[in-house]
Design a protein around this motif. Structure first.
Motif, short mmCIF file in Angstrom:
data_model
loop_
_atom_site.label_atom_id
_atom_site.label_comp_id
_atom_site.label_asym_id
_atom_site.label_seq_id
_atom_site.Cartn_x
_atom_site.Cartn_y
_atom_site.Cartn_z
N VAL A 83 0.85 -1.20 0.00
CA VAL A 83 0.00 0.00 0.00
C VAL A 83 0.88 1.24 0.00
CG1 VAL A 83 -1.68 1.36 1.31
CG2 VAL A 83 -1.98 -1.11 1.12
N ALA A 84 1.91 1.24 0.84
CA ALA A 84 2.83 2.37 0.91
C ALA A 84 3.51 2.60 -0.43
CB ALA A 84 3.87 2.13 2.00
N GLU A 85 3.88 1.53 -1.11
CA GLU A 85 4.52 1.65 -2.42
C GLU A 85 3.56 2.27 -3.43
OE1 GLU A 85 7.27 1.46 -5.52
OE2 GLU A 85 7.53 1.31 -3.34
N ALA A 86 2.30 1.87 -3.38
CA ALA A 86 1.30 2.44 -4.29
C ALA A 86 1.11 3.93 -4.02
CB ALA A 86 -0.04 1.71 -4.13
N VAL A 87 1.05 4.29 -2.76
CA VAL A 87 0.91 5.70 -2.38
C VAL A 87 2.09 6.51 -2.90
CG1 VAL A 87 0.85 7.30 -0.41
CG2 VAL A 87 -0.51 5.20 -0.36
N TYR A 88 3.28 5.94 -2.79
CA TYR A 88 4.50 6.59 -3.26
C TYR A 88 4.48 6.76 -4.78
CZ TYR A 88 9.45 7.25 -4.33
OH TYR A 88 10.64 7.72 -4.83
N ARG A 89 4.13 5.69 -5.49
CA ARG A 89 4.10 5.76 -6.96
C ARG A 89 3.07 6.76 -7.47
NH1 ARG A 89 4.50 -0.39 -9.43
NH2 ARG A 89 6.09 -1.21 -8.00
N LEU A 90 1.97 6.90 -6.73
CA LEU A 90 0.90 7.81 -7.15
C LEU A 90 1.15 9.24 -6.67
CD1 LEU A 90 -2.16 5.50 -6.43
CD2 LEU A 90 -1.33 6.19 -8.69
N SER A 91 2.18 9.43 -5.84
CA SER A 91 2.52 10.75 -5.29
C SER A 91 1.32 11.41 -4.59
CB SER A 91 3.03 11.68 -6.41
OG SER A 91 4.17 11.13 -7.03
N LEU A 92 0.62 10.62 -3.82
CA LEU A 92 -0.58 11.13 -3.14
C LEU A 92 -0.21 12.07 -2.01
CD1 LEU A 92 -2.79 7.89 -2.92
CD2 LEU A 92 -2.88 9.72 -4.62
N ARG A 93 -1.03 13.09 -1.84
CA ARG A 93 -0.88 14.01 -0.71
C ARG A 93 -1.90 13.71 0.39
NH1 ARG A 93 -0.97 19.69 -3.77
NH2 ARG A 93 -2.58 18.55 -4.91
N ILE A 120 3.29 3.79 5.37
CA ILE A 120 3.09 4.97 4.51
C ILE A 120 3.93 6.14 5.01
CG2 ILE A 120 1.40 6.69 3.75
CD1 ILE A 120 -0.72 4.46 3.87
N ARG A 121 3.96 6.35 6.32
CA ARG A 121 4.76 7.45 6.90
C ARG A 121 6.25 7.29 6.58
NH1 ARG A 121 1.17 11.25 7.97
NH2 ARG A 121 -0.24 10.86 9.71
N GLU A 122 6.73 6.06 6.53
CA GLU A 122 8.14 5.83 6.21
C GLU A 122 8.46 6.23 4.77
OE1 GLU A 122 9.14 1.79 7.02
OE2 GLU A 122 8.98 2.01 9.20
N LYS A 123 7.48 6.03 3.89
CA LYS A 123 7.67 6.35 2.46
C LYS A 123 7.39 7.82 2.16
CE LYS A 123 8.31 2.59 -0.32
NZ LYS A 123 9.17 2.54 -1.52
N MET A 124 6.36 8.36 2.81
CA MET A 124 5.88 9.71 2.50
C MET A 124 5.75 10.49 3.81
SD MET A 124 5.15 9.56 -0.91
CE MET A 124 3.83 10.67 -1.32
N LYS A 125 6.61 11.46 4.01
CA LYS A 125 6.60 12.21 5.27
C LYS A 125 5.45 13.21 5.33
CE LYS A 125 10.32 10.13 6.64
NZ LYS A 125 10.23 9.08 7.67
N ASN A 126 5.26 13.95 4.26
CA ASN A 126 4.25 15.01 4.27
C ASN A 126 2.99 14.55 3.55
OD1 ASN A 126 6.02 16.88 5.56
ND2 ASN A 126 7.06 17.16 3.60
N ILE A 127 2.23 13.71 4.23
CA ILE A 127 1.01 13.19 3.64
C ILE A 127 -0.08 13.14 4.70
CG2 ILE A 127 1.65 10.78 4.12
CD1 ILE A 127 0.20 10.02 1.50
N ILE A 128 -1.30 13.42 4.28
CA ILE A 128 -2.46 13.29 5.16
C ILE A 128 -2.96 11.86 5.06
CG2 ILE A 128 -4.80 14.09 5.66
CD1 ILE A 128 -2.67 16.19 6.18
N ILE A 129 -3.05 11.17 6.19
CA ILE A 129 -3.53 9.79 6.21
C ILE A 129 -4.90 9.75 6.89
CG2 ILE A 129 -3.13 7.44 6.99
CD1 ILE A 129 -0.16 7.96 6.87
N GLU A 130 -5.86 9.25 6.15
CA GLU A 130 -7.22 9.08 6.66
C GLU A 130 -7.55 7.59 6.65
OE1 GLU A 130 -11.79 10.17 5.17
OE2 GLU A 130 -10.12 11.50 4.65
N VAL A 131 -8.06 7.11 7.76
CA VAL A 131 -8.48 5.71 7.82
C VAL A 131 -9.98 5.64 8.10
CG1 VAL A 131 -6.25 4.75 8.48
CG2 VAL A 131 -7.82 5.52 10.26
N LEU A 132 -10.61 4.71 7.44
CA LEU A 132 -12.05 4.46 7.64
C LEU A 132 -12.15 3.07 8.25
CD1 LEU A 132 -15.05 5.09 7.28
CD2 LEU A 132 -14.86 4.30 4.91
#
Length: 279
Positions: A83-93, A120-132
């Motif tokens: 999941v973290a890799e996908a978030v990184y590849r998509l450059s999600l904020r 995800i935090r390890e891959k992307m430092k400045n990202i908003i993480i929302e969990v449902l």
């Protein structure tokens, strides 16, 4: 029931192709696909997706949901990193992570949520993480485990009014779900709480407004209100198509109660345009 003119959104599979290939490459699921979301073309074309963790088979029997039901497979310990890799590849904020309900697991999958957030935090430092999250059977320790991973937003959807729970989500409990949202706000500071309602299941206006009040009573910050659209012919039938003007009316009523942000409209879903809630 025949759909009214304002429910005319079309799905274009061509614009979904690139993101679908990435998901296939990383062996990941999305609620967008599993729940047959009508917004999938719009979101996938913008490289946005709501990731579905803990597999794609749910232990609950909610009649409004298109996700497969049955006996889930064992938890995939490598899924958080993918999941973290996908978030990184998509450059999600801003990323939204949800899951099937896993009543077969002692903590309902809370540890897996936490691991996904950490990855995800390890891959992307400045990202908003929302969990449902699901209700974890009301397990306070499980909720705290997710909180301690420090997502920015924790959502838990009430979905409908209490009277309809026995019809459309018999394995859930309205009071328990409300308690989940209460715990999100009382066990920590600095995390936003979010919930969502579907309309058109047979609810009455006064019942909807009472749910708004109940949500504000537990300090829920954000609210999503959308039209229920059956994901299949076997799903619970739609009872009413709500006019856009009525959605605007509900939005005003909710904001007047003190919600920080309310998204209300026929195609609104809990993770739809999620990045707008913090703007």
């Amino acid at each position: 029931m025949k759909k009214p003119a304002w429910l005319n959104k079309k799905i274009d599979l061509k614009v979904c192709r690139a993101l679908k290939l990435l998901l296939k490459d990383l062996n990941l699921h999305t609620i967008c696909e599993e729940a047959h979301c009508p917004n999938i073309s719009e979101c996938f074309s913008k490289k946005r997706a709501t990731f579905l963790i803990l597999g794609d088979i749910c232990t609950r029997n909610c009649l409004f949901c298109g996700v497969k039901k049955g006996r889930p497979k064992p938890v995939d310990s490598e899924e958080p990193d993918r999941v973290a890799e996908a978030v990184y590849r998509l450059s999600l904020r801003h990323v939204v992570i949800t899951s099937v309900t896993r009543d077969d697991l002692p903590d309902g999958g809370a540890e897996h949520f936490a691991k996904t957030i950490f990855s995800i935090r390890e891959k992307m430092k400045n990202i908003i993480i929302e969990v449902l999250i699901p209700d974890f059977k009301g397990n306070k320790r499980a909720i705290k485990k997710v909180i301690e991973a420090k997502p920015d937003i924790i959502g838990h959807n009430l979905e409908t009014v209490p009277r309809l729970y026995s019809y459309v989500r018999s394995m859930a409990n309205y009071s328990r779900s409300l308690e989940v949202l209460k715990n999100i706000k009382t066990l920590t500071k600095g995390i936003y709480a979010k919930s969502a309602l579907m309309l058109g299941l047979g609810e009455r206006e006064e019942e909807v407004l009472e749910v708004f009040k109940a949500l504000r009573g537990v300090n829920c910050d954000f609210l999503s209100i959308g039209q229920y659209l059956p994901p299949s012919l076997k799903a619970f039938p739609v009872k009413e198509y709500i006019h856009p003007n009525k959605f605007n009316y509900y939005k005003k009523k909710a904001l007047a109660l003190g919600f920080l942000y309310v998204a209300s409209g026929p195609y609104v879903r809990s993770s739809y345009q999620a990045e707008e809630y913090l703007r």
